[in-house]
Design a protein around this motif. Structure first.
Motif, PDB file in Angstrom:
ATOM      1  N   GLY A 140     -44.949  60.728 -91.907  1.00 22.65           N
ATOM      2  CA  GLY A 140     -45.645  60.908 -93.177  1.00 22.65           C
ATOM      3  C   GLY A 140     -47.092  61.291 -92.963  1.00 22.65           C
ATOM      4  N   LEU A 141     -47.579  62.211 -93.777  1.00 30.21           N
ATOM      5  CA  LEU A 141     -48.987  62.609 -93.754  1.00 30.21           C
ATOM      6  C   LEU A 141     -49.605  62.171 -95.076  1.00 30.21           C
ATOM      7  CD1 LEU A 141     -48.647  66.210 -92.292  1.00 30.21           C
ATOM      8  CD2 LEU A 141     -49.662  64.233 -91.154  1.00 30.21           C
ATOM      9  N   HIS A 142     -50.735  61.477 -95.015  1.00 34.16           N
ATOM     10  CA  HIS A 142     -51.372  60.939 -96.211  1.00 34.16           C
ATOM     11  C   HIS A 142     -52.648  61.662 -96.607  1.00 34.16           C
ATOM     12  CE1 HIS A 142     -48.580  57.578 -96.304  1.00 34.16           C
ATOM     13  NE2 HIS A 142     -48.726  57.506 -94.993  1.00 34.16           N
ATOM     14  N   VAL A 143     -53.088  62.622 -95.803  1.00 34.04           N
ATOM     15  CA  VAL A 143     -54.302  63.372 -96.109  1.00 34.04           C
ATOM     16  C   VAL A 143     -54.058  64.854 -95.868  1.00 34.04           C
ATOM     17  CG1 VAL A 143     -55.885  61.474 -95.609  1.00 34.04           C
ATOM     18  CG2 VAL A 143     -55.243  63.042 -93.780  1.00 34.04           C
ATOM     19  N   GLN A 144     -54.917  65.668 -96.447  1.00 33.23           N
ATOM     20  CA  GLN A 144     -54.857  67.110 -96.253  1.00 33.23           C
ATOM     21  C   GLN A 144     -56.276  67.639 -96.089  1.00 33.23           C
ATOM     22  OE1 GLN A 144     -52.954  68.693 -99.717  1.00 33.23           O
ATOM     23  NE2 GLN A 144     -54.381  67.747-101.120  1.00 33.23           N
ATOM     24  N   PRO A 145     -56.424  68.884 -95.626  1.00 31.99           N
ATOM     25  CA  PRO A 145     -57.766  69.433 -95.442  1.00 31.99           C
ATOM     26  C   PRO A 145     -58.591  69.311 -96.728  1.00 31.99           C
ATOM     27  CG  PRO A 145     -56.166  70.850 -94.398  1.00 31.99           C
ATOM     28  CD  PRO A 145     -55.387  69.824 -95.176  1.00 31.99           C
ATOM     29  N   GLY A 146     -59.842  68.887 -96.537  1.00 33.23           N
ATOM     30  CA  GLY A 146     -60.751  68.714 -97.654  1.00 33.23           C
ATOM     31  C   GLY A 146     -60.853  67.282 -98.153  1.00 33.23           C
ATOM     32  N   ASP A 147     -59.903  66.422 -97.758  1.00 30.40           N
ATOM     33  CA  ASP A 147     -59.949  65.021 -98.185  1.00 30.40           C
ATOM     34  C   ASP A 147     -61.058  64.262 -97.477  1.00 30.40           C
ATOM     35  OD1 ASP A 147     -57.743  65.457 -99.803  1.00 30.40           O
ATOM     36  OD2 ASP A 147     -56.343  64.316 -98.548  1.00 30.40           O
ATOM     37  N   GLU A 148     -61.754  63.419 -98.212  1.00 26.07           N
ATOM     38  CA  GLU A 148     -62.742  62.513 -97.632  1.00 26.07           C
ATOM     39  C   GLU A 148     -61.999  61.292 -97.101  1.00 26.07           C
ATOM     40  OE1 GLU A 148     -66.125  62.860 -97.390  1.00 26.07           O
ATOM     41  OE2 GLU A 148     -66.020  64.861 -98.281  1.00 26.07           O
ATOM     42  N   ILE A 149     -62.391  60.814 -95.928  1.00 23.32           N
ATOM     43  CA  ILE A 149     -61.753  59.632 -95.342  1.00 23.32           C
ATOM     44  C   ILE A 149     -62.803  58.577 -95.024  1.00 23.32           C
ATOM     45  CG2 ILE A 149     -59.788  60.920 -94.429  1.00 23.32           C
ATOM     46  CD1 ILE A 149     -61.133  60.706 -91.654  1.00 23.32           C
ATOM     47  N   ILE A 150     -62.343  57.335 -94.954  1.00 22.13           N
ATOM     48  CA  ILE A 150     -63.221  56.208 -94.634  1.00 22.13           C
ATOM     49  C   ILE A 150     -62.572  55.397 -93.523  1.00 22.13           C
ATOM     50  CG2 ILE A 150     -64.258  56.101 -96.933  1.00 22.13           C
ATOM     51  CD1 ILE A 150     -62.323  53.769 -97.544  1.00 22.13           C
ATOM     52  N   PRO A 151     -63.351  54.574 -92.823  1.00 16.26           N
ATOM     53  CA  PRO A 151     -62.775  53.738 -91.767  1.00 16.26           C
ATOM     54  C   PRO A 151     -61.657  52.845 -92.324  1.00 16.26           C
ATOM     55  CG  PRO A 151     -65.157  53.725 -91.614  1.00 16.26           C
ATOM     56  CD  PRO A 151     -64.810  54.410 -92.912  1.00 16.26           C
ATOM     57  N   GLY A 152     -60.553  52.790 -91.590  1.00 20.47           N
ATOM     58  CA  GLY A 152     -59.415  51.961 -91.978  1.00 20.47           C
ATOM     59  C   GLY A 152     -58.401  52.667 -92.860  1.00 20.47           C
ATOM     60  N   MET A 153     -58.689  53.879 -93.283  1.00 16.83           N
ATOM     61  CA  MET A 153     -57.775  54.636 -94.145  1.00 16.83           C
ATOM     62  C   MET A 153     -56.581  55.135 -93.333  1.00 16.83           C
ATOM     63  SD  MET A 153     -58.881  57.838 -96.475  1.00 16.83           S
ATOM     64  CE  MET A 153     -57.791  58.573 -97.643  1.00 16.83           C
ATOM     65  N   ILE A 154     -55.383  55.036 -93.900  1.00 18.07           N
ATOM     66  CA  ILE A 154     -54.178  55.523 -93.225  1.00 18.07           C
ATOM     67  C   ILE A 154     -54.116  57.037 -93.374  1.00 18.07           C
ATOM     68  CG2 ILE A 154     -51.658  55.489 -93.171  1.00 18.07           C
ATOM     69  CD1 ILE A 154     -51.829  52.598 -94.238  1.00 18.07           C
ATOM     70  N   LEU A 155     -54.053  57.721 -92.236  1.00 16.86           N
ATOM     71  CA  LEU A 155     -53.995  59.179 -92.218  1.00 16.86           C
ATOM     72  C   LEU A 155     -52.572  59.684 -92.110  1.00 16.86           C
ATOM     73  CD1 LEU A 155     -56.933  59.868 -89.735  1.00 16.86           C
ATOM     74  CD2 LEU A 155     -57.025  59.685 -92.236  1.00 16.86           C
ATOM     75  N   ALA A 156     -51.763  59.013 -91.304  1.00 18.70           N
ATOM     76  CA  ALA A 156     -50.380  59.438 -91.080  1.00 18.70           C
ATOM     77  C   ALA A 156     -49.556  58.251 -90.608  1.00 18.70           C
ATOM     78  CB  ALA A 156     -50.325  60.550 -90.036  1.00 18.70           C
ATOM     79  N   ASP A 157     -48.254  58.364 -90.825  1.00 20.16           N
ATOM     80  CA  ASP A 157     -47.304  57.387 -90.298  1.00 20.16           C
ATOM     81  C   ASP A 157     -46.579  58.038 -89.132  1.00 20.16           C
ATOM     82  OD1 ASP A 157     -47.817  55.513 -92.376  1.00 20.16           O
ATOM     83  OD2 ASP A 157     -46.478  56.641 -93.693  1.00 20.16           O
ATOM     84  N   MET A 158     -46.317  57.241 -88.106  1.00 27.60           N
ATOM     85  CA  MET A 158     -45.566  57.738 -86.946  1.00 27.60           C
ATOM     86  C   MET A 158     -44.478  56.755 -86.593  1.00 27.60           C
ATOM     87  SD  MET A 158     -48.215  59.458 -84.262  1.00 27.60           S
ATOM     88  CE  MET A 158     -46.865  59.662 -83.125  1.00 27.60           C
ATOM     89  N   GLY A 159     -43.388  57.297 -86.103  1.00 26.59           N
ATOM     90  CA  GLY A 159     -42.301  56.469 -85.619  1.00 26.59           C
ATOM     91  C   GLY A 159     -41.856  56.965 -84.262  1.00 26.59           C
ATOM     92  N   GLU A 160     -41.237  56.076 -83.522  1.00 26.70           N
ATOM     93  CA  GLU A 160     -40.723  56.483 -82.225  1.00 26.70           C
ATOM     94  C   GLU A 160     -39.456  57.303 -82.411  1.00 26.70           C
ATOM     95  OE1 GLU A 160     -41.669  53.542 -78.817  1.00 26.70           O
ATOM     96  OE2 GLU A 160     -40.759  52.400 -80.444  1.00 26.70           O
ATOM     97  N   SER A 161     -39.282  58.324 -81.601  1.00 27.48           N
ATOM     98  CA  SER A 161     -38.059  59.115 -81.651  1.00 27.48           C
ATOM     99  C   SER A 161     -36.962  58.386 -80.890  1.00 27.48           C
ATOM    100  CB  SER A 161     -38.295  60.490 -81.022  1.00 27.48           C
ATOM    101  OG  SER A 161     -38.447  60.371 -79.619  1.00 27.48           O
TER     102      SER A 161
END
Length: 78
Positions: free
Chosen positions: A48-69
């Motif tokens: 999962g991706l939670h941000v896109q170009p142009g988004d403002e981010i702050i410390p602790g914000m979730i940017l993406a979800d990852m799982g093991e293959s």
């Protein structure tokens, strides 16, 4: 993946369902001082991706979800 700092998403270098390798850049973030790459901490799949170009981010914000293959689970990571 969690943002360690404040800035703006300059670019997203991966897509959902993409396999990424440990150390591979996933995001480029523009901070007040410079461009910074945020990289995968382990081999896996971007679920999962939670941000896109142009988004403002702050410390602790979730940017993406990852799982093991399945491959990583069966074979282990480097």
């Amino acid at each position: 993946m969690i943002s360690p700092f404040r800035g703006m998403v300059e670019s997203v270098l991966s897509q959902e369902s993409s396999y990424v390798y440990e150390g591979e850049s996933i995001f480029v973030i523009r901070t007040a001082e410079k461009l910074v790459h945020i990289s995968a901490e382990y081999n896996g799949v971007v679920t999962g991706l939670h941000v896109q170009p142009g988004d403002e981010i702050i410390p602790g914000m979730i940017l993406a979800d990852m799982g093991e293959s399945v491959y990583t689970i069966l074979m282990g990571s480097d």
